[in-house]
Design a protein around this motif. Structure first.
Motif, PDB file in Angstrom:
ATOM      1  N   GLY A  83       0.816  -1.211   0.000  1.00  0.00           N
ATOM      2  CA  GLY A  83       0.000   0.000   0.000  1.00  0.00           C
ATOM      3  C   GLY A  83       0.846   1.255   0.000  1.00  0.00           C
ATOM      4  N   GLY A 133      -2.154   5.140   8.269  1.00  0.00           N
ATOM      5  CA  GLY A 133      -3.024   4.003   8.486  1.00  0.00           C
ATOM      6  C   GLY A 133      -2.515   2.734   7.846  1.00  0.00           C
ATOM      7  N   SER A 172      -4.623   0.777   5.845  1.00  0.00           N
ATOM      8  CA  SER A 172      -5.739   0.369   4.984  1.00  0.00           C
ATOM      9  C   SER A 172      -5.295  -0.554   3.854  1.00  0.00           C
ATOM     10  CB  SER A 172      -6.456   1.590   4.427  1.00  0.00           C
ATOM     11  OG  SER A 172      -5.559   2.396   3.695  1.00  0.00           O
ATOM     12  N   VAL A 222      -5.109  -3.995   5.441  1.00  0.00           N
ATOM     13  CA  VAL A 222      -6.463  -4.494   5.713  1.00  0.00           C
ATOM     14  C   VAL A 222      -7.130  -4.912   4.407  1.00  0.00           C
ATOM     15  CG1 VAL A 222      -8.758  -3.824   6.540  1.00  0.00           C
ATOM     16  CG2 VAL A 222      -6.720  -3.155   7.825  1.00  0.00           C
ATOM     17  N   ASN A 223      -6.960  -4.124   3.368  1.00  0.00           N
ATOM     18  CA  ASN A 223      -7.523  -4.462   2.065  1.00  0.00           C
ATOM     19  C   ASN A 223      -6.913  -5.757   1.538  1.00  0.00           C
ATOM     20  OD1 ASN A 223      -9.402  -3.734   0.088  1.00  0.00           O
ATOM     21  ND2 ASN A 223      -7.811  -2.867  -1.209  1.00  0.00           N
ATOM     22  N   ASP A 247     -11.962   1.625  -5.316  1.00  0.00           N
ATOM     23  CA  ASP A 247     -10.647   2.257  -5.141  1.00  0.00           C
ATOM     24  C   ASP A 247     -10.145   2.879  -6.435  1.00  0.00           C
ATOM     25  OD1 ASP A 247     -10.510   1.654  -2.440  1.00  0.00           O
ATOM     26  OD2 ASP A 247      -9.675  -0.328  -2.819  1.00  0.00           O
ATOM     27  N   ILE A 250      -9.310   9.695   1.353  1.00  0.00           N
ATOM     28  CA  ILE A 250      -9.071   8.251   1.403  1.00  0.00           C
ATOM     29  C   ILE A 250      -8.182   7.897   0.224  1.00  0.00           C
ATOM     30  CG2 ILE A 250     -10.122   5.973   1.290  1.00  0.00           C
ATOM     31  CD1 ILE A 250     -12.679   7.257   2.416  1.00  0.00           C
ATOM     32  N   HIS A 281      -5.027   1.513  -1.007  1.00  0.00           N
ATOM     33  CA  HIS A 281      -5.909   0.350  -0.971  1.00  0.00           C
ATOM     34  C   HIS A 281      -5.571  -0.613  -2.102  1.00  0.00           C
ATOM     35  CE1 HIS A 281      -9.430   2.329   1.425  1.00  0.00           C
ATOM     36  NE2 HIS A 281      -8.277   2.349   2.070  1.00  0.00           N
TER      37      HIS A 281
END
Length: 109
Positions: A3, A32, A34, A37-38, A74, A85, A90
């Motif tokens: 990411g 973060g 993210s 997590v993605n 995304d 964001i 992502h």
């Protein structure tokens, strides 16, 4: 890390065309986890594409369809230039998930 790499490459690309943009890409923070997590969510969807997941905890959807939706959302964030964001971070999780899925299928983990 995937990411972060995608985020940095995307913002380096934006910095090249900064003269035509209003937003200063160097001031947009990349915070973060993210992308990680993605990657975890997409890996689960790659491993179980026919599993039923609940979109917004209400609507039952096949995992494969939800994965396509997440990736598409995304890509749309990148095209629209949503600075709150990071769609590029992502998307950095998607190739990590694909590599992990390929390695798991070959038995390399």
């Amino acid at each position: 890390m995937g990411g972060s790499v995608f985020y940095l490459v995307h913002h380096a690309f934006l910095a090249k065309g900064q003269a035509t943009r209003m937003m200063d890409p160097s001031r947009t923070p990349g915070l973060g986890a993210s992308g990680a997590v993605n990657a975890i969510m997409l890996l689960d969807m790659f491993l179980n594409p026919k599993a039923t997941l609940y979109f917004d905890f209400i609507i039952p959807v096949p995992a494969m369809l939800l994965g396509i939706f997440l990736i598409g959302k995304d890509i749309l964030r990148i095209i629209e230039g949503n600075s709150h964001i990071s769609g590029s971070a992502h998307l950095g999780g998607a190739p990590v998930a694909a590599i992990a899925w390929a390695r798991l299928r070959r038995g390399l983990f």
